[in-house]
Design a protein around this motif. Structure first.
Motif, PDB file in Angstrom:
ATOM      1  N   ASN A  98      50.771  18.586  37.800  1.00  0.00           N
ATOM      2  CA  ASN A  98      49.890  18.034  37.371  1.00  0.00           C
ATOM      3  C   ASN A  98      48.046  18.456  38.122  1.00  0.00           C
ATOM      4  OD1 ASN A  98      49.668  15.664  39.426  1.00  0.00           O
ATOM      5  ND2 ASN A  98      50.263  14.413  37.539  1.00  0.00           N
ATOM      6  N   LEU A  99      48.920  18.930  39.027  1.00  0.00           N
ATOM      7  CA  LEU A  99      47.490  19.953  39.766  1.00  0.00           C
ATOM      8  C   LEU A  99      47.242  21.282  39.083  1.00  0.00           C
ATOM      9  CD1 LEU A  99      48.800  18.583  43.948  1.00  0.00           C
ATOM     10  CD2 LEU A  99      47.850  18.444  41.783  1.00  0.00           C
ATOM     11  N   TYR A 100      45.754  21.447  39.079  1.00  0.00           N
ATOM     12  CA  TYR A 100      45.699  23.047  38.998  1.00  0.00           C
ATOM     13  C   TYR A 100      44.976  23.749  40.555  1.00  0.00           C
ATOM     14  CZ  TYR A 100      41.529  22.318  37.134  1.00  0.00           C
ATOM     15  OH  TYR A 100      39.976  21.912  36.643  1.00  0.00           O
ATOM     16  N   ALA A 101      44.886  25.088  40.135  1.00  0.00           N
ATOM     17  CA  ALA A 101      43.781  25.916  40.701  1.00  0.00           C
ATOM     18  C   ALA A 101      43.593  27.177  39.745  1.00  0.00           C
ATOM     19  CB  ALA A 101      44.138  26.066  42.452  1.00  0.00           C
ATOM     20  N   GLU A 102      42.430  27.239  40.521  1.00  0.00           N
ATOM     21  CA  GLU A 102      41.511  28.643  40.085  1.00  0.00           C
ATOM     22  C   GLU A 102      41.351  30.069  40.245  1.00  0.00           C
ATOM     23  OE1 GLU A 102      38.522  27.555  36.310  1.00  0.00           O
ATOM     24  OE2 GLU A 102      40.460  27.070  34.771  1.00  0.00           O
ATOM     25  N   ASP A 103      42.283  31.355  40.569  1.00  0.00           N
ATOM     26  CA  ASP A 103      42.234  31.599  41.281  1.00  0.00           C
ATOM     27  C   ASP A 103      40.826  32.884  40.112  1.00  0.00           C
ATOM     28  OD1 ASP A 103      42.206  33.891  43.386  1.00  0.00           O
ATOM     29  OD2 ASP A 103      44.488  34.305  43.047  1.00  0.00           O
ATOM     30  N   PRO A 104      40.345  33.424  40.696  1.00  0.00           N
ATOM     31  CA  PRO A 104      38.620  34.219  39.750  1.00  0.00           C
ATOM     32  C   PRO A 104      39.405  36.222  39.753  1.00  0.00           C
ATOM     33  CG  PRO A 104      37.855  33.838  42.059  1.00  0.00           C
ATOM     34  CD  PRO A 104      38.852  32.578  42.130  1.00  0.00           C
ATOM     35  N   LEU A 105      39.615  36.448  39.087  1.00  0.00           N
ATOM     36  CA  LEU A 105      40.197  38.063  39.441  1.00  0.00           C
ATOM     37  C   LEU A 105      38.977  39.038  38.732  1.00  0.00           C
ATOM     38  CD1 LEU A 105      43.384  36.656  37.173  1.00  0.00           C
ATOM     39  CD2 LEU A 105      43.195  37.375  39.997  1.00  0.00           C
ATOM     40  N   GLY A 106      38.283  38.360  37.649  1.00  0.00           N
ATOM     41  CA  GLY A 106      37.439  39.964  37.783  1.00  0.00           C
ATOM     42  C   GLY A 106      37.803  40.112  36.116  1.00  0.00           C
ATOM     43  N   LEU A 107      37.533  41.308  36.122  1.00  0.00           N
ATOM     44  CA  LEU A 107      37.803  42.366  34.643  1.00  0.00           C
ATOM     45  C   LEU A 107      39.413  42.507  34.272  1.00  0.00           C
ATOM     46  CD1 LEU A 107      36.651  43.166  31.603  1.00  0.00           C
ATOM     47  CD2 LEU A 107      36.249  45.561  33.109  1.00  0.00           C
ATOM     48  N   TYR A 108      40.045  42.580  33.230  1.00  0.00           N
ATOM     49  CA  TYR A 108      41.058  42.120  33.254  1.00  0.00           C
ATOM     50  C   TYR A 108      42.224  43.255  32.539  1.00  0.00           C
ATOM     51  CZ  TYR A 108      43.795  40.269  37.448  1.00  0.00           C
ATOM     52  OH  TYR A 108      44.622  40.696  38.350  1.00  0.00           O
ATOM     53  N   VAL A 109      41.889  44.079  32.463  1.00  0.00           N
ATOM     54  CA  VAL A 109      42.933  44.321  31.401  1.00  0.00           C
ATOM     55  C   VAL A 109      44.477  44.241  31.101  1.00  0.00           C
ATOM     56  CG1 VAL A 109      43.705  47.046  30.057  1.00  0.00           C
ATOM     57  CG2 VAL A 109      41.422  46.838  31.253  1.00  0.00           C
ATOM     58  N   VAL A 110      45.371  44.098  30.088  1.00  0.00           N
ATOM     59  CA  VAL A 110      46.820  43.407  29.923  1.00  0.00           C
ATOM     60  C   VAL A 110      47.237  43.548  29.303  1.00  0.00           C
ATOM     61  CG1 VAL A 110      47.977  41.729  29.704  1.00  0.00           C
ATOM     62  CG2 VAL A 110      45.650  40.872  30.438  1.00  0.00           C
ATOM     63  N   ARG A 111      48.328  44.864  29.689  1.00  0.00           N
ATOM     64  CA  ARG A 111      49.004  45.461  28.566  1.00  0.00           C
ATOM     65  C   ARG A 111      50.287  44.516  27.615  1.00  0.00           C
ATOM     66  NH1 ARG A 111      51.293  50.383  27.405  1.00  0.00           N
ATOM     67  NH2 ARG A 111      53.998  49.873  27.132  1.00  0.00           N
ATOM     68  N   GLY A 112      50.336  45.354  26.503  1.00  0.00           N
ATOM     69  CA  GLY A 112      50.698  43.907  25.015  1.00  0.00           C
ATOM     70  C   GLY A 112      51.358  43.347  25.050  1.00  0.00           C
ATOM     71  N   GLU A 113      52.452  44.588  25.939  1.00  0.00           N
ATOM     72  CA  GLU A 113      53.946  43.229  26.391  1.00  0.00           C
ATOM     73  C   GLU A 113      54.471  42.462  26.724  1.00  0.00           C
ATOM     74  OE1 GLU A 113      56.729  46.692  27.760  1.00  0.00           O
ATOM     75  OE2 GLU A 113      55.147  47.160  29.358  1.00  0.00           O
ATOM     76  N   ASN A 114      53.063  41.815  28.019  1.00  0.00           N
ATOM     77  CA  ASN A 114      53.516  41.205  28.689  1.00  0.00           C
ATOM     78  C   ASN A 114      52.537  39.981  28.038  1.00  0.00           C
ATOM     79  OD1 ASN A 114      54.559  42.584  31.146  1.00  0.00           O
ATOM     80  ND2 ASN A 114      52.904  43.675  30.981  1.00  0.00           N
ATOM     81  N   VAL A 115      52.310  40.179  26.987  1.00  0.00           N
ATOM     82  CA  VAL A 115      51.884  39.001  26.143  1.00  0.00           C
ATOM     83  C   VAL A 115      52.929  38.158  25.703  1.00  0.00           C
ATOM     84  CG1 VAL A 115      50.040  38.291  24.203  1.00  0.00           C
ATOM     85  CG2 VAL A 115      49.368  39.944  26.384  1.00  0.00           C
ATOM     86  N   VAL A 116      52.512  36.483  25.836  1.00  0.00           N
ATOM     87  CA  VAL A 116      53.581  35.479  25.195  1.00  0.00           C
ATOM     88  C   VAL A 116      52.651  34.649  23.902  1.00  0.00           C
ATOM     89  CG1 VAL A 116      54.908  33.793  25.216  1.00  0.00           C
ATOM     90  CG2 VAL A 116      55.017  34.709  26.632  1.00  0.00           C
ATOM     91  N   LEU A 117      51.504  34.519  24.122  1.00  0.00           N
ATOM     92  CA  LEU A 117      50.294  33.751  24.030  1.00  0.00           C
ATOM     93  C   LEU A 117      48.652  33.575  23.631  1.00  0.00           C
ATOM     94  CD1 LEU A 117      51.459  29.977  22.418  1.00  0.00           C
ATOM     95  CD2 LEU A 117      49.432  30.235  23.599  1.00  0.00           C
ATOM     96  N   LEU A 118      48.230  33.679  22.840  1.00  0.00           N
ATOM     97  CA  LEU A 118      47.191  33.565  23.260  1.00  0.00           C
ATOM     98  C   LEU A 118      46.293  32.049  21.803  1.00  0.00           C
ATOM     99  CD1 LEU A 118      46.895  36.957  22.454  1.00  0.00           C
ATOM    100  CD2 LEU A 118      44.752  36.948  23.200  1.00  0.00           C
ATOM    101  N   GLY A 119      45.375  30.866  23.089  1.00  0.00           N
ATOM    102  CA  GLY A 119      45.490  30.176  23.066  1.00  0.00           C
ATOM    103  C   GLY A 119      43.717  29.440  22.890  1.00  0.00           C
ATOM    104  N   ASP A 120      43.526  29.254  22.103  1.00  0.00           N
ATOM    105  CA  ASP A 120      42.296  29.192  21.861  1.00  0.00           C
ATOM    106  C   ASP A 120      41.344  27.737  22.203  1.00  0.00           C
ATOM    107  OD1 ASP A 120      39.085  28.923  21.580  1.00  0.00           O
ATOM    108  OD2 ASP A 120      39.737  28.829  18.976  1.00  0.00           O
ATOM    109  N   ILE A 121      40.395  27.860  23.466  1.00  0.00           N
ATOM    110  CA  ILE A 121      40.332  26.387  24.404  1.00  0.00           C
ATOM    111  C   ILE A 121      38.883  26.406  24.325  1.00  0.00           C
ATOM    112  CG2 ILE A 121      42.417  26.708  25.665  1.00  0.00           C
ATOM    113  CD1 ILE A 121      40.814  28.296  28.041  1.00  0.00           C
ATOM    114  N   ASP A 122      38.082  27.888  23.822  1.00  0.00           N
ATOM    115  CA  ASP A 122      36.947  27.478  23.782  1.00  0.00           C
ATOM    116  C   ASP A 122      36.529  25.891  22.824  1.00  0.00           C
ATOM    117  OD1 ASP A 122      34.709  29.527  24.085  1.00  0.00           O
ATOM    118  OD2 ASP A 122      34.627  29.988  22.180  1.00  0.00           O
ATOM    119  N   GLY A 123      35.143  25.608  24.092  1.00  0.00           N
ATOM    120  CA  GLY A 123      35.064  24.382  22.780  1.00  0.00           C
ATOM    121  C   GLY A 123      35.928  22.922  23.131  1.00  0.00           C
TER     122      GLY A 123
END
Lengths: 93, 126
Positions: free
Chosen positions: B58-83
């Motif tokens: 239940n610990l987390y940290a965030e590592d800043p990366l900048g602008l990222y382009v992700v190749r589609g085949e590596n995507v499992v799921l996109l979750g909306d966390i806006d708001g």
């Protein structure tokens, strides 16, 4: 496009999607496309305590290629209709 | 085929998520968070202001990366966390050094578990 057409008839129903990484997500089917990418609304992750990062996700898009199973409400599966549609699709009409 | 039967291109449903803050689950287990700026039919993505969210227990940290382009085949799921209440209240933020240490500890634990299991298998226990 039989399965695409079939899944389109399930939009609005409650389904459970099991992914290849063993994550299972239940939610309301919002949309589906030709690749069987799926959009679920108001999701609930099965065994949520194992995936705490998913707690802030309400709606999600799942890439079709990572889906292993789709669990459907049993009363929404009309086997006869599917059977006929399969034959029609095979005939190419 | 009449107009109403026209099939939208694959991935078109992602239009609704443009410019939203999304959690992207990748096939290697990593979780990226970023603003969706572009996508295509393969779910190749452009994420602006991307960070990697590393979660251990239940610990987390965030590592800043900048602008990222992700190749589609590596995507499992996109979750909306806006708001939404993000990060989830159950997660406690720690420094990157701390999370790396927690990651190493977890890896060590798994290694021990695995070797124990291997020995048990050898003894043919259930």
């Amino acid at each position: 496009m039989l399965f695409y057409s079939y899944f389109k008839t399930l939009v609005g129903k409650e389904v459970t999607v099991e992914l290849k990484n063993d994550l299972a997500i239940a939610g309301t089917l919002h949309s589906v496309d030709q690749y069987l990418n799926i959009k679920l609304y108001n999701i609930r992750v099965i065994n949520e305590q194992l995936y705490p990062h998913m707690k802030s996700v309400r709606n999600c898009f799942i890439r079709g290629s990572v889906v292993r199973y789709l669990q459907l409400p049993p009363n929404s599966v009309d086997v006869e209709l599917l059977h006929d549609a399969t034959r029609r699709e095979a005939r190419g009409s | 085929m009449n107009l109403d039967d026209r099939v939208p291109p694959p991935g078109a449903a992602l239009v609704e998520d443009l410019d939203k803050r999304l959690l992207v689950q990748l096939r290697d287990g990593r979780k990226l968070i970023g603003t969706l700026r572009s996508f295509d039919q393969f779910a190749n993505l452009v994420l602006e202001g991307a960070v990697e969210r590393i979660v251990v227990g239940n610990l987390y940290a965030e590592d800043p990366l900048g602008l990222y382009v992700v190749r589609g085949e590596n995507v499992v799921l996109l979750g909306d966390i806006d708001g939404a209440d993000d990060p989830p209240a159950v997660l406690q933020k720690v420094s990157i050094q701390d999370i790396r240490q927690a990651q190493r500890a977890e890896k060590e634990q798994e290694k021990i578990k695995k070797s124990m299991k291997a020995r048990m298998d050898f003894l043919d226990f259930e």
